[in-house]
Design a protein around this motif. Structure first.
Motif, PDB file in Angstrom:
ATOM      1  N   GLY A  42       0.803  -1.283  -0.188  1.00  8.60           N
ATOM      2  CA  GLY A  42      -0.094   0.048  -0.175  1.00  8.60           C
ATOM      3  C   GLY A  42       0.827   1.368  -0.124  1.00  8.60           C
ATOM      4  O   GLY A  42       0.332   2.377   0.393  1.00  8.60           O
ATOM      5  N   GLN A  43       2.177   1.326  -0.286  1.00  8.75           N
ATOM      6  CA  GLN A  43       2.897   2.416  -0.402  1.00  8.75           C
ATOM      7  C   GLN A  43       2.599   3.330  -1.728  1.00  8.75           C
ATOM      8  O   GLN A  43       2.194   2.757  -2.750  1.00  8.75           O
ATOM      9  N   PRO A  44       2.859   4.494  -1.584  1.00 10.23           N
ATOM     10  CA  PRO A  44       2.439   5.467  -2.722  1.00 10.23           C
ATOM     11  C   PRO A  44       3.538   4.915  -4.070  1.00 10.23           C
ATOM     12  O   PRO A  44       4.555   4.465  -4.058  1.00 10.23           O
ATOM     13  N   GLY A  45       2.934   5.108  -5.133  1.00 10.46           N
ATOM     14  CA  GLY A  45       3.456   4.567  -6.266  1.00 10.46           C
ATOM     15  C   GLY A  45       2.435   3.758  -7.157  1.00 10.46           C
ATOM     16  O   GLY A  45       1.376   3.386  -6.699  1.00 10.46           O
ATOM     17  N   THR A  46       3.091   3.290  -8.205  1.00 14.14           N
ATOM     18  CA  THR A  46       1.988   2.504  -9.094  1.00 14.14           C
ATOM     19  C   THR A  46       2.315   1.050  -9.019  1.00 14.14           C
ATOM     20  O   THR A  46       3.221   0.468  -8.407  1.00 14.14           O
ATOM     21  N   ASN A  47       1.403   0.252  -9.672  1.00 17.35           N
ATOM     22  CA  ASN A  47       1.563  -1.353  -9.704  1.00 17.35           C
ATOM     23  C   ASN A  47       0.735  -1.874 -10.976  1.00 17.35           C
ATOM     24  O   ASN A  47      -0.110  -1.146 -11.548  1.00 17.35           O
ATOM     25  N   PRO A  48       1.020  -3.116 -11.310  1.00 18.23           N
ATOM     26  CA  PRO A  48       0.315  -3.591 -12.663  1.00 18.23           C
ATOM     27  C   PRO A  48      -1.172  -3.354 -12.481  1.00 18.23           C
ATOM     28  O   PRO A  48      -1.977  -3.117 -13.642  1.00 18.23           O
ATOM     29  N   GLU A  49      -1.841  -4.036 -11.296  1.00 19.72           N
ATOM     30  CA  GLU A  49      -3.208  -4.005 -11.113  1.00 19.72           C
ATOM     31  C   GLU A  49      -3.918  -2.412 -11.349  1.00 19.72           C
ATOM     32  O   GLU A  49      -4.765  -2.463 -12.066  1.00 19.72           O
ATOM     33  N   GLU A  50      -3.150  -1.625 -10.628  1.00 16.82           N
ATOM     34  CA  GLU A  50      -3.718  -0.018 -10.980  1.00 16.82           C
ATOM     35  C   GLU A  50      -3.750   0.114 -12.558  1.00 16.82           C
ATOM     36  O   GLU A  50      -4.449   1.067 -13.026  1.00 16.82           O
ATOM     37  N   LEU A  51      -2.515  -0.080 -13.089  1.00 15.24           N
ATOM     38  CA  LEU A  51      -2.458   0.321 -14.524  1.00 15.24           C
ATOM     39  C   LEU A  51      -3.584  -0.354 -15.381  1.00 15.24           C
ATOM     40  O   LEU A  51      -4.098   0.103 -16.235  1.00 15.24           O
ATOM     41  N   ILE A  52      -3.728  -1.671 -14.965  1.00 11.72           N
ATOM     42  CA  ILE A  52      -4.852  -2.398 -15.815  1.00 11.72           C
ATOM     43  C   ILE A  52      -6.346  -1.710 -15.518  1.00 11.72           C
ATOM     44  O   ILE A  52      -7.182  -1.651 -16.440  1.00 11.72           O
ATOM     45  N   GLY A  53      -6.410  -1.384 -14.340  1.00 14.41           N
ATOM     46  CA  GLY A  53      -7.565  -0.839 -13.967  1.00 14.41           C
ATOM     47  C   GLY A  53      -7.937   0.652 -14.671  1.00 14.41           C
ATOM     48  O   GLY A  53      -8.973   0.758 -15.040  1.00 14.41           O
ATOM     49  N   ALA A  54      -6.894   1.419 -14.882  1.00 12.78           N
ATOM     50  CA  ALA A  54      -6.921   2.765 -15.503  1.00 12.78           C
ATOM     51  C   ALA A  54      -7.363   2.332 -17.073  1.00 12.78           C
ATOM     52  O   ALA A  54      -8.209   3.190 -17.527  1.00 12.78           O
ATOM     53  N   ALA A  55      -6.620   1.440 -17.447  1.00  7.89           N
ATOM     54  CA  ALA A  55      -6.653   0.958 -18.952  1.00  7.89           C
ATOM     55  C   ALA A  55      -8.250   0.501 -19.175  1.00  7.89           C
ATOM     56  O   ALA A  55      -8.659   1.012 -20.084  1.00  7.89           O
ATOM     57  N   HIS A  56      -8.426  -0.369 -18.243  1.00  6.31           N
ATOM     58  CA  HIS A  56     -10.043  -0.899 -18.635  1.00  6.31           C
ATOM     59  C   HIS A  56     -10.932   0.261 -18.319  1.00  6.31           C
ATOM     60  O   HIS A  56     -11.906   0.326 -19.046  1.00  6.31           O
ATOM     61  N   ALA A  57     -10.709   1.166 -17.228  1.00  9.55           N
ATOM     62  CA  ALA A  57     -11.841   2.295 -16.979  1.00  9.55           C
ATOM     63  C   ALA A  57     -11.746   3.100 -18.313  1.00  9.55           C
ATOM     64  O   ALA A  57     -12.860   3.348 -18.799  1.00  9.55           O
ATOM     65  N   SER A  58     -10.921   3.495 -18.952  1.00 13.38           N
ATOM     66  CA  SER A  58     -10.750   4.169 -20.135  1.00 13.38           C
ATOM     67  C   SER A  58     -11.216   3.547 -21.248  1.00 13.38           C
ATOM     68  O   SER A  58     -11.873   4.469 -22.068  1.00 13.38           O
ATOM     69  N   CYS A  59     -10.869   2.523 -21.626  1.00 14.25           N
ATOM     70  CA  CYS A  59     -11.377   1.660 -22.925  1.00 14.25           C
ATOM     71  C   CYS A  59     -12.841   1.375 -22.691  1.00 14.25           C
ATOM     72  O   CYS A  59     -13.628   1.752 -23.404  1.00 14.25           O
ATOM     73  N   TYR A  60     -13.209   1.301 -21.433  1.00 11.63           N
ATOM     74  CA  TYR A  60     -14.963   0.713 -21.339  1.00 11.63           C
ATOM     75  C   TYR A  60     -15.602   2.172 -21.378  1.00 11.63           C
ATOM     76  O   TYR A  60     -16.562   2.339 -22.234  1.00 11.63           O
TER      77      TYR A  60
END
Length: 143
Positions: A42-60
């Motif tokens: 839970g530290q600040p910064g990104t991770n693969p799941e967050e990036l997939i979430g952003a990609a999925h939300a924008s694509c949807y």
């Protein structure tokens, strides 16, 4: 028509002490740090799941807009959130689900039309379809 876009990552070190950077072809992300601590602690910064979430939300959201346009409806706004769940079983970690939540303002749309478009976008958006994509690998070890 085939469009190719590129993302890249570099990792150095062990899983828990190592660090990585992730970048995109467009430069929207440029050597953004990620690591064990940002993914599992839970530290600040990104991770693969967050990036997939952003990609999925924008694509949807884009897919929903396209489908609504086929019914001559133009959304005023579509706000989508994608919560990606990382689970673990005996074989290791895996993404078990993605929960999409969208709120849209669409002048002239009725509930039935919206629900059909929303479900069609969920099934048809390229990132939704990615989850069952053919994945290839070209791996080489440098000396």
């Amino acid at each position: 028509m085939a469009i190719q876009k590129q993302g890249s990552a570099e990792w150095k070190g062990s899983l828990k002490r190592g660090k990585g950077v992730v970048s995109t072809e467009s430069g929207a992300l440029k050597e953004n740090p990620y690591g064990f601590n940002t993914r599992f602690e839970g530290q600040p910064g990104t991770n693969p799941e967050e990036l997939i979430g952003a990609a999925h939300a924008s694509c949807y959201s884009m897919a929903l807009s396209m489908i609504l346009g086929q019914s001559d409806l133009e959304p005023e706004s579509i706000q989508t959130e994608a919560v990606v769940t990382l689970d673990q079983d005996d074989s290791g970690f895996y993404v078990s689900k993605v929960a999409l939540k969208t709120v849209a303002r669409i002048p002239g749309a009725d509930q039935a039309t919206f629900e059909k478009a929303a479900n069609d976008a969920k099934e048809g958006c390229p990132i939704s379809r990615l989850l069952s994509a053919d994945i290839t690998l070209d791996a080489r070890l440098e000396g």
